[in-house]
Design a protein around this motif. Structure first.
Motif, short mmCIF file in Angstrom:
data_model
loop_
_atom_site.label_atom_id
_atom_site.label_comp_id
_atom_site.label_asym_id
_atom_site.label_seq_id
_atom_site.Cartn_x
_atom_site.Cartn_y
_atom_site.Cartn_z
N ARG A 66 -19.03 -13.04 -10.95
CA ARG A 66 -19.55 -12.01 -10.34
C ARG A 66 -20.36 -12.72 -8.98
O ARG A 66 -20.98 -13.66 -9.15
N SER A 67 -19.39 -12.46 -7.74
CA SER A 67 -19.64 -13.17 -6.64
C SER A 67 -20.89 -12.82 -5.58
O SER A 67 -20.33 -11.51 -4.88
N LEU A 68 -21.68 -13.24 -5.34
CA LEU A 68 -22.66 -13.00 -4.13
C LEU A 68 -22.11 -13.23 -2.68
O LEU A 68 -21.82 -14.27 -2.57
N THR B 139 -22.62 -15.58 -10.51
CA THR B 139 -22.03 -16.90 -11.12
C THR B 139 -21.47 -17.63 -10.04
O THR B 139 -21.33 -19.00 -10.04
N THR B 140 -21.09 -17.12 -8.82
CA THR B 140 -20.67 -17.84 -7.69
C THR B 140 -21.10 -16.93 -6.34
O THR B 140 -21.52 -15.83 -6.50
N GLY B 141 -20.82 -17.61 -5.13
CA GLY B 141 -21.05 -16.95 -4.02
C GLY B 141 -21.07 -17.80 -2.81
O GLY B 141 -20.89 -19.11 -2.87
N ILE B 142 -21.35 -17.08 -1.61
CA ILE B 142 -21.30 -17.89 -0.21
C ILE B 142 -22.58 -17.60 0.38
O ILE B 142 -23.10 -16.39 0.42
N VAL B 143 -23.22 -18.62 0.94
CA VAL B 143 -24.43 -18.56 1.93
C VAL B 143 -24.17 -19.83 2.65
O VAL B 143 -23.21 -20.78 2.74
N ARG C 136 -22.79 -21.19 -10.99
CA ARG C 136 -21.82 -22.24 -11.57
C ARG C 136 -21.45 -22.86 -10.16
O ARG C 136 -21.09 -23.91 -10.21
N LYS C 137 -21.23 -22.12 -9.17
CA LYS C 137 -20.72 -22.70 -7.70
C LYS C 137 -21.35 -21.98 -6.78
O LYS C 137 -21.45 -20.56 -6.59
N ILE C 138 -21.52 -22.75 -5.49
CA ILE C 138 -21.90 -22.00 -4.26
C ILE C 138 -21.08 -22.73 -3.26
O ILE C 138 -20.64 -23.76 -3.16
N VAL C 139 -20.46 -21.83 -2.31
CA VAL C 139 -19.44 -21.93 -1.43
C VAL C 139 -20.55 -21.91 -0.12
O VAL C 139 -21.33 -20.83 0.02
#
Length: 303
Positions: free
Chosen positions: A218-220, A265-269, A292-295
């Motif tokens: 689920r990606s923010l 679980t992951t996303g971009i900021v 688990r991961k941020i881009v």
């Protein structure tokens, strides 16, 4: 790990994912959710509205407003009609909005109720802007998108002939996004379908896992949809068949709350956004534990 499928067009993406995972949430925003089947259906209905409004391949269709599930419907509807999406920064002044809509020759504009006064004012002096649609409800200045959808579906509204999908052409333009205009007026950058796949494919070819996906992700989307970072990253997520969690606007407390509630679980900021999120009291008690991961992008990041 799931790998994003190599696609040619954005219209192909949503049709494929609706067939593969119809009941999986595709997009969540402001308490609303659409499955891939629903996003496929609603973007098709929106495409019918665009055709009924006289939109033909190459015509510009704008969006002025904060993120909503309808924004993502419109993006895929443009891909399906061959229209070019023009996302407009909702923080701009009416003069700046006028420049973008005038320069792009936008014919149809979808706007949320908050920004309808600006859109209605700009429309008065802009003959190329033929149709103004509102997300929320019918108003004296604009007809609601939902009403147009129902009218076209019921056969009581105007209809234009045309197929459900446009030809499979990766080189066709699909988005016209505007620069910040730091050295003059904002300039429109026209992006073809392939631009939303090439970066991820290049990473995959070179063994880079910056945009990897796992089943159930689920990606923010912390960056706004009118920004190439937010729009492009969301399209990578849709292409991988995961759930996009979209924020109407970035507020650090809201972002942290949504991450916790939606088990993101992951996303971009941008780094500045991440710093604000880490200062939130909820972050200290573990609200970001599902990540688990941020881009990130926009600037270098600190320790």
């Amino acid at each position: 790990m799931t790998t994003a499928t190599r696609s040619r067009t954005l219209g192909e993406v949503i049709s494929r994912e609706a067939a593969l995972r119809p009941d999986q949430p595709a997009v969540v925003c402001a308490g609303r959710s659409l499955t891939y089947r629903e996003l496929d259906r609603e973007s098709t209905r929106t495409a019918e509205v665009l055709r009924a409004a006289g939109v033909v391949p190459g015509a510009r269709v704008g969006y002025l407003g904060k993120e909503a599930v309808e924004y993502w419907e419109l993006a895929f509807a443009c891909a399906r009609t061959g229209a070019v999406l023009v996302p407009v920064n909702w923080r701009l002044t009416s003069q700046e909005v006028d420049h973008i809509l005038r320069d792009s020759t936008t014919q149809v504009l979808l706007v949320d109720e908050e920004h309808l006064p600006v859109a209605a004012e700009v429309r008065k002096g802009l003959p190329t802007l033929r149709t103004l649609l509102c997300l929320d409800a019918d108003t004296p200045d604009a007809e609601s998108l939902a009403a147009r959808k129902d009218a076209v579906s019921a056969g009581t509204g105007p209809r234009k002939s045309g197929g459900r999908e446009v030809p499979d052409d990766a080189e066709s333009p699909v988005v016209q996004i505007y620069t910040s205009g730091t050295s003059g007026l904002p300039k429109g950058v026209v992006l073809p379908h392939r631009s939303f796949f090439n970066v991820a494919e290049a990473m995959d070819d070179n063994g880079l896992d910056w945009l990897d996906w796992k089943p159930g992700d689920r990606s923010l989307i912390g960056l706004p949809g009118f920004h190439i970072g937010g729009l492009s990253y969301a399209m990578q997520a849709f292409n991988a068949g995961v759930t996009v969690v979209s924020l109407p606007a970035f507020i650090s407390s809201d972002a942290v709350r949504v991450i916790e509630e939606e088990k993101v679980t992951t996303g971009i900021v941008a780094p500045a956004m991440l710093e604000l999120m880490l200062l939130e009291p909820a972050a200290a008690r573990g609200a970001l534990g599902s990540l688990r991961k941020i881009v990130y992008g926009g600037s270098p990041i600190g320790e």
